[in-house]
Write a protein that holds these residues in place. Structure first.
Motif, PDB file in Angstrom:
ATOM      1  N   ALA A 295       0.827  -1.204   0.000  1.00 52.54           N
ATOM      2  CA  ALA A 295       0.000   0.000   0.000  1.00 52.54           C
ATOM      3  C   ALA A 295       0.862   1.255   0.000  1.00 52.54           C
ATOM      4  O   ALA A 295       0.552   2.242  -0.691  1.00 52.54           O
ATOM      5  N   ALA A 296       1.966   1.253   0.765  1.00 51.89           N
ATOM      6  CA  ALA A 296       2.844   2.415   0.803  1.00 51.89           C
ATOM      7  C   ALA A 296       3.460   2.690  -0.568  1.00 51.89           C
ATOM      8  O   ALA A 296       3.569   3.854  -0.991  1.00 51.89           O
ATOM      9  N   VAL A 297       3.856   1.629  -1.266  1.00 47.87           N
ATOM     10  CA  VAL A 297       4.425   1.799  -2.608  1.00 47.87           C
ATOM     11  C   VAL A 297       3.386   2.400  -3.554  1.00 47.87           C
ATOM     12  O   VAL A 297       3.696   3.307  -4.350  1.00 47.87           O
ATOM     13  N   GLN A 298       2.150   1.925  -3.450  1.00 50.45           N
ATOM     14  CA  GLN A 298       1.084   2.460  -4.308  1.00 50.45           C
ATOM     15  C   GLN A 298       0.805   3.922  -4.001  1.00 50.45           C
ATOM     16  O   GLN A 298       0.599   4.740  -4.913  1.00 50.45           O
ATOM     17  N   VAL A 299       0.803   4.280  -2.717  1.00 55.94           N
ATOM     18  CA  VAL A 299       0.545   5.672  -2.325  1.00 55.94           C
ATOM     19  C   VAL A 299       1.639   6.584  -2.862  1.00 55.94           C
ATOM     20  O   VAL A 299       1.368   7.665  -3.412  1.00 55.94           O
TER      21      VAL A 299
ATOM     22  N   GLY B  57       1.059   9.369  -5.598  1.00 58.05           N
ATOM     23  CA  GLY B  57       1.331  10.723  -5.129  1.00 58.05           C
ATOM     24  C   GLY B  57       2.323  11.452  -6.018  1.00 58.05           C
ATOM     25  O   GLY B  57       2.131  12.629  -6.353  1.00 58.05           O
ATOM     26  N   LEU B  58       3.384  10.772  -6.414  1.00 55.96           N
ATOM     27  CA  LEU B  58       4.370  11.393  -7.312  1.00 55.96           C
ATOM     28  C   LEU B  58       3.766  11.674  -8.678  1.00 55.96           C
ATOM     29  O   LEU B  58       4.088  12.691  -9.314  1.00 55.96           O
ATOM     30  N   ALA B  59       2.883  10.783  -9.149  1.00 52.16           N
ATOM     31  CA  ALA B  59       2.218  11.042 -10.431  1.00 52.16           C
ATOM     32  C   ALA B  59       1.282  12.244 -10.322  1.00 52.16           C
ATOM     33  O   ALA B  59       1.182  13.056 -11.252  1.00 52.16           O
TER      34      ALA B  59
ATOM     35  N   ASN C 284      -5.242  -3.954  -4.692  1.00 55.11           N
ATOM     36  CA  ASN C 284      -5.025  -3.445  -6.049  1.00 55.11           C
ATOM     37  C   ASN C 284      -6.276  -2.781  -6.599  1.00 55.11           C
ATOM     38  O   ASN C 284      -6.206  -1.761  -7.294  1.00 55.11           O
ATOM     39  N   ALA C 285      -7.432  -3.351  -6.282  1.00 50.71           N
ATOM     40  CA  ALA C 285      -8.688  -2.751  -6.736  1.00 50.71           C
ATOM     41  C   ALA C 285      -8.928  -1.410  -6.050  1.00 50.71           C
ATOM     42  O   ALA C 285      -9.411  -0.450  -6.671  1.00 50.71           O
TER      43      ALA C 285
END
Length: 275
Positions: A43-47, A51-53, A124-125
């Motif tokens: 979850a941290a990697v996804q955030v 966030g950077l995008a 992921n969803a």
């Protein structure tokens, strides 16, 4: 004495007498923290990625909703070693029957992979929703499969449900294989390593050694054309072998898992109960 024991068994049943419930509870307490930790990292990697995008620092792609099957298998592989070693020792120390320890260990590995597979799909969803919204808003986010949000999520869930039975079967098969290997490493570390490394190396050597000798003889006699023909023949044979393994991998994997499932019990059964 026999009648008294029979009444105890009849009243309590195998589940309580074998301490299987306690074994599964112990395994669950050991596994749940690791599963939660991996999900938090995921979850941290996804955030950070979204966030950077959103800030325009980098571009990212929203992939279809899929489970992290590779990570689930890696999790089962890593957990199989402590399950077959320290955790088995802990359970046997309290006199838990070996059948319950063996079955509980296998089921805990299978359930660990299954739980992570399902929760990773849900995670992921959950992150696909803001990802699709950012892509529709024109941020630095692209969609692997351009589609409306509802259709995007529905397609991912349907594809996941279609592949889920086979993935669960693979997790169970690899759980049996990994557990068997871990049990062998516990009891016979050096012989097991020699078999795992030596047998493939021996087969590879037996395959190539005649070809190398024949190629050397051809080079000495100046038969370059025969050497080229030999190399083409060897390449063709390797391609046929790779095609055979690819076409029959499911059968080979299932047979290996069945053998590992049975032999894993006998290897684990010979574990000495700690004093």
């Amino acid at each position: 004495m026999e009648n008294r024991l029979a009444s105890v068994v009849e009243n309590k049943g195998w589940f309580r007498l074998s301490r299987f419930g306690g074994t599964m509870r112990y395994q669950w307490l050991r596994r749940r923290r690791l599963v939660v930790f991996l999900l938090v990292v995921m979850a941290a990697v996804q955030v950070v990625d979204l966030g950077l995008a959103f800030l325009g620092v980098l571009e990212t792609t929203v992939t279809p909703v899929r489970p992290d099957f590779t990570v689930a298998l890696l999790l089962v592989f890593c957990c199989s070693f402590p399950v077959a070693k320290s955790e088995t020792t802990f359970l046997l120390r309290f006199g838990t029957p070996r059948t319950a320890v063996w079955l509980g260990s296998l089921l805990s590995l299978f359930l660990t992979g299954t739980v992570y597979l399902i929760l990773s799909t849900a995670l992921n969803a959950a992150f696909a929703v803001p990802g699709v919204l950012l892509a529709q808003a024109g941020k630095n986010v692209t969609m692997a499969v351009p589609a409306p949000l509802g259709e995007y999520l529905l397609g991912g869930f349907l594809s996941t449900l279609k592949d889920l039975p086979m993935q669960l079967l693979w997790i169970f098969e690899y759980s049996a294989i990994f557990y068997f290997v871990a049990c062998c490493l516990r009891r016979w570390k050096i012989p097991t390593i020699l078999v795992l490394v030596g047998v493939p190396a021996l087969l590879f050597t037996l395959l190539l050694l005649p070809a190398i000798n024949e190629a050397s003889a051809m080079l000495e006699s100046g038969g370059q054309n025969e050497l080229v023909a030999l190399l083409l023949k060897l390449i063709s044979w390797l391609q046929k072998a790779a095609r055979f393994v690819g076409e029959n991998w499911q059968t080979l994997q299932g047979v290996a898992a069945g053998v590992a499932f049975v032999l894993g019990y006998f290897v684990m059964r010979g574990t000495r109960q700690p004093e």
